[in-house]
Scaffold this motif. Structure first.
Motif, PDB file in Angstrom:
ATOM      1  N   GLN A 298       0.858  -1.170   0.165  1.00 54.16           N
ATOM      2  CA  GLN A 298      -0.053  -0.006   0.034  1.00 54.16           C
ATOM      3  C   GLN A 298       0.928   1.425  -0.138  1.00 54.16           C
ATOM      4  O   GLN A 298       0.367   2.194  -0.590  1.00 54.16           O
ATOM      5  N   PHE A 299       1.814   1.318   0.587  1.00 54.23           N
ATOM      6  CA  PHE A 299       2.939   2.300   0.832  1.00 54.23           C
ATOM      7  C   PHE A 299       3.607   2.527  -0.452  1.00 54.23           C
ATOM      8  O   PHE A 299       3.738   3.691  -1.118  1.00 54.23           O
ATOM      9  N   MET A 300       4.134   1.572  -1.013  1.00 56.70           N
ATOM     10  CA  MET A 300       4.961   1.649  -2.243  1.00 56.70           C
ATOM     11  C   MET A 300       3.945   2.378  -3.203  1.00 56.70           C
ATOM     12  O   MET A 300       4.458   3.105  -4.343  1.00 56.70           O
ATOM     13  N   GLU A 301       2.787   1.901  -3.293  1.00 52.84           N
ATOM     14  CA  GLU A 301       1.937   1.938  -4.405  1.00 52.84           C
ATOM     15  C   GLU A 301       1.710   3.530  -4.544  1.00 52.84           C
ATOM     16  O   GLU A 301       1.667   4.124  -5.558  1.00 52.84           O
ATOM     17  N   SER A 302       1.774   4.222  -3.407  1.00 48.78           N
ATOM     18  CA  SER A 302       1.362   5.645  -3.529  1.00 48.78           C
ATOM     19  C   SER A 302       2.702   6.581  -3.183  1.00 48.78           C
ATOM     20  O   SER A 302       2.688   7.649  -3.211  1.00 48.78           O
ATOM     21  N   ASN A 303       3.797   6.018  -2.928  1.00 49.71           N
ATOM     22  CA  ASN A 303       4.982   6.771  -2.590  1.00 49.71           C
ATOM     23  C   ASN A 303       6.105   6.741  -3.382  1.00 49.71           C
ATOM     24  O   ASN A 303       7.399   7.179  -2.858  1.00 49.71           O
ATOM     25  N   VAL A 304       6.268   5.587  -4.098  1.00 48.93           N
ATOM     26  CA  VAL A 304       7.348   5.516  -5.039  1.00 48.93           C
ATOM     27  C   VAL A 304       6.936   5.895  -6.557  1.00 48.93           C
ATOM     28  O   VAL A 304       6.028   5.099  -7.079  1.00 48.93           O
TER      29      VAL A 304
END
Lengths: 301, 288
Positions: free
Chosen positions: B172-178
């Motif tokens: 979830q984090f990678m999806e919106s922050n990378v």
């Protein structure tokens, strides 16, 4: 990460690397999660006491839940009660508190987030509540109320159906500052600052609009994560309830599906029926998950 | 661009709003910290204060007796205490390191390769979280027995790695922050998938995997092995601590001392990971 459409992104060598990176998790996941879940699903259609081989029983277990098992209906009611109250409130608390401390200075933010997260850091600390609300006059709350002449004799907090449910709800909420709280903190800090500037130009007027139109949509991925964690915990209230109110609780006041399930499985060894109960509980949570996912997608629109 | 640059543009609150805001935070903080304060305070209570009537929340005459009593309580063990300590350290470190690595790799692949299989995989990951563990215990036990990991260190480690929470969080984090452009750029520069993961995506998703590190550590630190471990020489600190201090009101002071001591490592990891999360934030200027 938005996928570039139509172009095969990775070379053959990279594809091998990627497969190897996936392999370790996939292996343990299939072996220790997927296979057991499928066996549990299969067991739900059988009669199985862990001594004799499972016998096919069709939908009998599922009929039994609603027709014969009177306690189960109480358990559904209590589970929904816990879920409806602690789920949304726990979700909002863990988001709002993370949001509120997000703009403070680093020092005060570190201290506050430590205070909020401390119950989770301590592990299973709900026994504290047992000490506080102990039913005799040694309990802190009883002792305080007695000394102030509010009550004339100690209240059996956890054995009184009037209080038991409320107390378990409070304890559950107090435990809800867990991983979703931390996830919210990291999500909030990664909202692109440029979006706020753009929002101000586009006519965002106050913090609430900013929260609704910018902050929440840009961290919807993390919000979904935190919602799923809350669904998981609020539908599975069991250990807290049995530790505090005993098993079985007086008049089944805090008896949930999860409590019922572990009773059927670990005391009565009716594994087929227990499996059917967990399939039912899963279905409840899965439906909730789908609805919540839709709701989160629609924030800020 | 630094994130802070935008701060002066943020909306301000009325004075009344500020007061309400501070009040809520302080009250919530006081409410959540009760158990921590209670445990620490109680661990310093002498016996007569532990049994005092009416009960007092705070300690009047603090003593170290509850702590001093611990070595003796822990001296007549079947296996030397150091063994339990080593077991716990080994199990906790292995689980934490492996889980962060294994989950992050799977999350990375799920983000980068979008086809029907990875979609199905991610759906299963999310929904597996919702399945009640009680009925899984029997099939899991049979599988553990089949592959022969019962009563070995693997019984701690392997099941812990199958936890799907980590993959879900990191993905979830990678999806919106990378940002995808960064990955494209790295590929044009000739970086392979492994290098992109290790040198680019992992540093950018540090807040997510640091949170997972903390969570994984906490869970592993409390692991007792349950019914999968029966050799005393393979047991961990929480199981021996639990059995030593579980009897009687007179020992409730020592039980609290144990609770406080056992809490120190998770608190240290909390400090280390969370201060790092804050640091990453203020310097993460790479956005598309």
């Amino acid at each position: 990460m938005k996928q570039t459409k139509g172009i095969s992104k990775w070379s053959t060598g990279d594809k091998i690397t990627l497969s190897l990176m996936m392999l370790p998790f996939l292996a343990v996941f299939v072996l220790f999660m997927i296979v057991p879940v499928l066996s549990s699903l299969a067991l739900s259609f059988t009669k199985y006491d862990m001594i004799n081989a499972p016998q096919f029983a069709g939908l009998q277990n599922y009929f039994r839940m609603f027709i014969e098992d009177k306690v189960f209906l109480i358990a559904i009611k209590n589970t929904l009660m816990f879920a409806v109250v602690t789920g949304p409130i726990g979700f909002m608390l863990s988001f709002m508190l993370a949001w509120m401390i997000n703009e403070l200075g680093p020092k005060i933010r570190t201290v506050l987030s430590f205070l909020f997260y401390s119950p989770a850091l301590m592990g299973n600390v709900y026994f504290i509540w047992q000490v506080m609300f102990s039913g005799d006059s040694y309990g802190y709350v009883n002792s305080l109320l007695l000394s102030m002449n509010v009550i004339s004799e100690p209240i059996q907090w956890f054995n009184d159906p009037h209080y038991a449910m409320t107390l378990v709800i409070v304890v559950q909420l107090w435990m809800s500052m867990g991983v979703s709280f931390l996830a919210n903190i990291s999500g909030l800090q990664n909202v692109d600052a440029a979006l706020y500037e753009a929002g101000a130009i586009d006519g965002i007027r106050n913090r609430w609009q900013e929260l609704w139109y910018i902050t929440m949509p840009s961290m919807s991925n993390i919000l979904l994560f935190s919602a799923v964690m809350q669904i998981q915990s609020s539908f599975s209230v069991s250990a807290i309830a049995t530790t505090l109110t005993g098993f079985p609780s007086v008049n089944y006041a805090t008896h949930t599906i999860a409590t019922h399930l572990s009773d059927v499985a670990s005391t009565r060894f009716e594994m087929g029926y227990a499996a059917a109960l967990s399939v039912f509980l899963f279905a409840l949570m899965a439906v909730t998950r789908v609805v919540i996912g839709k709701l989160i997608d629609s924030t800020g629109k | 661009m630094k994130k802070q640059t935008a701060r002066y543009k943020r909306f301000t609150r009325s004075r009344f709003g500020n007061a309400v805001y501070s009040l809520i935070l302080v009250l919530a903080g006081l409410f959540t910290v009760i158990p921590l304060v209670y445990s620490v305070v109680t661990s310093f209570k002498p016996l007569d204060e532990l049994l005092a009537f009416p009960p007092k929340f705070f300690v009047v005459r603090p003593t170290f007796k509850n702590y001093i009593a611990l070595p003796e309580l822990l001296s007549n063990l079947e296996v030397p205490l150091s063994r339990y300590v080593m077991n716990t350290l080994f199990v906790t470190t292995s689980i934490t390191v492996l889980q962060v690595l294994v989950s992050s790799m799977a999350a990375f692949v799920t983000c980068q390769v979008k086809n029907r299989w990875t979609k199905l995989f991610f759906l299963l990951v999310q929904f597996a979280l919702l399945y009640n563990g009680t009925t899984l215990a029997v099939p899991q036990y049979l599988i553990f027995a089949k592959i022969g990991i019962i009563d070995t260190y693997w019984a701690y480690i392997l099941p812990a790695l199958a936890s799907t929470m980590g993959v879900f969080l990191v993905k979830q984090f990678m999806e919106s922050n990378v940002p995808e452009v960064l990955i494209e750029a790295a590929r044009i520069d000739g970086a392979g998938a492994g290098r992109i993961f290790w040198r680019l995506v992992m540093p950018l998703s540090k807040p997510a995997w640091l949170t997972l590190t903390l969570f994984s550590f906490q869970t592993a630190w409390a692991a007792t092995g349950g019914n999968l471990i029966f050799s005393e020489s393979l047991k961990t600190l929480p199981s021996v601590m639990g059995s030593v201090v579980s009897s009687g009101l007179a020992r409730s002071g020592s039980a609290m001392a144990v609770t406080v001591l056992m809490m120190i490592p998770p608190v240290l990891i909390y400090m280390a990971t969370q201060s790092n999360v804050l640091e990453t934030m203020s310097s993460a200027g790479i956005k598309d």
